[in-house]
Design a protein around this motif. Structure first.
Motif, PDB file in Angstrom:
ATOM      1  N   ARG A  28     -53.883 152.589 -10.408  1.00  0.00           N
ATOM      2  CA  ARG A  28     -54.299 153.679 -11.299  1.00  0.00           C
ATOM      3  C   ARG A  28     -53.250 153.955 -12.362  1.00  0.00           C
ATOM      4  O   ARG A  28     -53.573 154.177 -13.529  1.00  0.00           O
ATOM      5  CB  ARG A  28     -54.582 154.949 -10.505  1.00  0.00           C
ATOM      6  N   VAL A  29     -51.995 153.955 -11.975  1.00  0.00           N
ATOM      7  CA  VAL A  29     -50.916 154.191 -12.935  1.00  0.00           C
ATOM      8  C   VAL A  29     -50.906 153.100 -13.997  1.00  0.00           C
ATOM      9  O   VAL A  29     -50.811 153.378 -15.194  1.00  0.00           O
ATOM     10  CB  VAL A  29     -49.546 154.263 -12.221  1.00  0.00           C
ATOM     11  N   VAL A  30     -51.031 151.847 -13.567  1.00  0.00           N
ATOM     12  CA  VAL A  30     -51.028 150.730 -14.513  1.00  0.00           C
ATOM     13  C   VAL A  30     -52.258 150.800 -15.422  1.00  0.00           C
ATOM     14  O   VAL A  30     -52.156 150.606 -16.631  1.00  0.00           O
ATOM     15  CB  VAL A  30     -50.959 149.382 -13.768  1.00  0.00           C
ATOM     16  N   ALA A  31     -53.412 151.113 -14.850  1.00  0.00           N
ATOM     17  CA  ALA A  31     -54.649 151.163 -15.635  1.00  0.00           C
ATOM     18  C   ALA A  31     -54.597 152.234 -16.716  1.00  0.00           C
ATOM     19  O   ALA A  31     -55.092 152.024 -17.827  1.00  0.00           O
ATOM     20  CB  ALA A  31     -55.847 151.398 -14.722  1.00  0.00           C
ATOM     21  N   ASN A  32     -53.989 153.371 -16.421  1.00  0.00           N
ATOM     22  CA  ASN A  32     -53.944 154.431 -17.435  1.00  0.00           C
ATOM     23  C   ASN A  32     -52.634 154.406 -18.214  1.00  0.00           C
ATOM     24  O   ASN A  32     -52.321 155.345 -18.950  1.00  0.00           O
ATOM     25  CB  ASN A  32     -54.218 155.812 -16.824  1.00  0.00           C
ATOM     26  N   LYS A  33     -51.870 153.332 -18.046  1.00  0.00           N
ATOM     27  CA  LYS A  33     -50.601 153.115 -18.729  1.00  0.00           C
ATOM     28  C   LYS A  33     -49.596 154.217 -18.434  1.00  0.00           C
ATOM     29  O   LYS A  33     -48.699 154.489 -19.227  1.00  0.00           O
ATOM     30  CB  LYS A  33     -50.813 152.958 -20.231  1.00  0.00           C
ATOM     31  N   GLY A  34     -49.767 154.860 -17.276  1.00  0.00           N
ATOM     32  CA  GLY A  34     -48.826 155.877 -16.838  1.00  0.00           C
ATOM     33  C   GLY A  34     -48.896 157.132 -17.681  1.00  0.00           C
ATOM     34  O   GLY A  34     -49.665 157.243 -18.625  1.00  0.00           O
ATOM     35  N   SER A  35     -48.111 158.061 -17.319  1.00  0.00           N
ATOM     36  CA  SER A  35     -47.959 159.282 -18.109  1.00  0.00           C
ATOM     37  C   SER A  35     -46.546 159.762 -17.880  1.00  0.00           C
ATOM     38  O   SER A  35     -45.883 159.373 -16.924  1.00  0.00           O
ATOM     39  CB  SER A  35     -48.975 160.340 -17.678  1.00  0.00           C
ATOM     40  N   HIS A  36     -46.088 160.588 -18.771  1.00  0.00           N
ATOM     41  CA  HIS A  36     -44.715 161.059 -18.655  1.00  0.00           C
ATOM     42  C   HIS A  36     -44.567 161.930 -17.426  1.00  0.00           C
ATOM     43  O   HIS A  36     -45.315 162.873 -17.214  1.00  0.00           O
ATOM     44  CB  HIS A  36     -44.316 161.825 -19.908  1.00  0.00           C
ATOM     45  N   GLY A  37     -43.627 161.571 -16.598  1.00  0.00           N
ATOM     46  CA  GLY A  37     -43.366 162.314 -15.378  1.00  0.00           C
ATOM     47  C   GLY A  37     -41.925 162.792 -15.352  1.00  0.00           C
ATOM     48  O   GLY A  37     -41.115 162.441 -16.207  1.00  0.00           O
ATOM     49  N   VAL A  38     -41.612 163.553 -14.361  1.00  0.00           N
ATOM     50  CA  VAL A  38     -40.267 164.123 -14.279  1.00  0.00           C
ATOM     51  C   VAL A  38     -39.203 163.073 -13.987  1.00  0.00           C
ATOM     52  O   VAL A  38     -38.034 163.289 -14.271  1.00  0.00           O
ATOM     53  CB  VAL A  38     -40.194 165.250 -13.217  1.00  0.00           C
ATOM     54  N   ASP A  39     -39.603 161.917 -13.441  1.00  0.00           N
ATOM     55  CA  ASP A  39     -38.613 160.888 -13.107  1.00  0.00           C
ATOM     56  C   ASP A  39     -38.212 160.039 -14.307  1.00  0.00           C
ATOM     57  O   ASP A  39     -37.223 159.331 -14.267  1.00  0.00           O
ATOM     58  CB  ASP A  39     -39.109 159.989 -11.978  1.00  0.00           C
ATOM     59  N   GLY A  40     -38.992 160.073 -15.382  1.00  0.00           N
ATOM     60  CA  GLY A  40     -38.670 159.312 -16.574  1.00  0.00           C
ATOM     61  C   GLY A  40     -38.858 157.810 -16.423  1.00  0.00           C
ATOM     62  O   GLY A  40     -38.451 157.039 -17.275  1.00  0.00           O
ATOM     63  N   MET A  41     -39.495 157.371 -15.355  1.00  0.00           N
ATOM     64  CA  MET A  41     -39.690 155.944 -15.100  1.00  0.00           C
ATOM     65  C   MET A  41     -40.848 155.401 -15.945  1.00  0.00           C
ATOM     66  O   MET A  41     -41.888 156.018 -16.047  1.00  0.00           O
ATOM     67  CB  MET A  41     -39.984 155.724 -13.608  1.00  0.00           C
ATOM     68  N   GLU A  42     -40.615 154.236 -16.532  1.00  0.00           N
ATOM     69  CA  GLU A  42     -41.650 153.556 -17.295  1.00  0.00           C
ATOM     70  C   GLU A  42     -42.548 152.781 -16.339  1.00  0.00           C
ATOM     71  O   GLU A  42     -42.131 152.398 -15.243  1.00  0.00           O
ATOM     72  CB  GLU A  42     -41.020 152.587 -18.300  1.00  0.00           C
ATOM     73  N   VAL A  43     -43.788 152.504 -16.774  1.00  0.00           N
ATOM     74  CA  VAL A  43     -44.748 151.796 -15.932  1.00  0.00           C
ATOM     75  C   VAL A  43     -44.213 150.432 -15.505  1.00  0.00           C
ATOM     76  O   VAL A  43     -44.347 150.040 -14.352  1.00  0.00           O
ATOM     77  CB  VAL A  43     -46.111 151.641 -16.651  1.00  0.00           C
TER      78      VAL A  43
END
Length: 42
Positions: A14-29
């Protein structure tokens, strides 16, 4: 149950499909899969 392998795989897809979103961890997809492989042991 939350971190069970099947749930983690579905969440990752799901994360990969929606290209992620900005989260508190700052991690890129593209950083997620290597992180999971290193830190998640089923």
């Amino acid at each position: 149950m939350i971190v069970e392998g099947g749930n983690m795989e579905e969440a990752y897809k799901r994360v990969v499909a929606n290209k992620g979103s900005h989260g508190v961890d700052g991690m890129e997809v593209d950083e997620l899969l290597p992180y999971l492989k290193e830190n998640f042991k089923p």
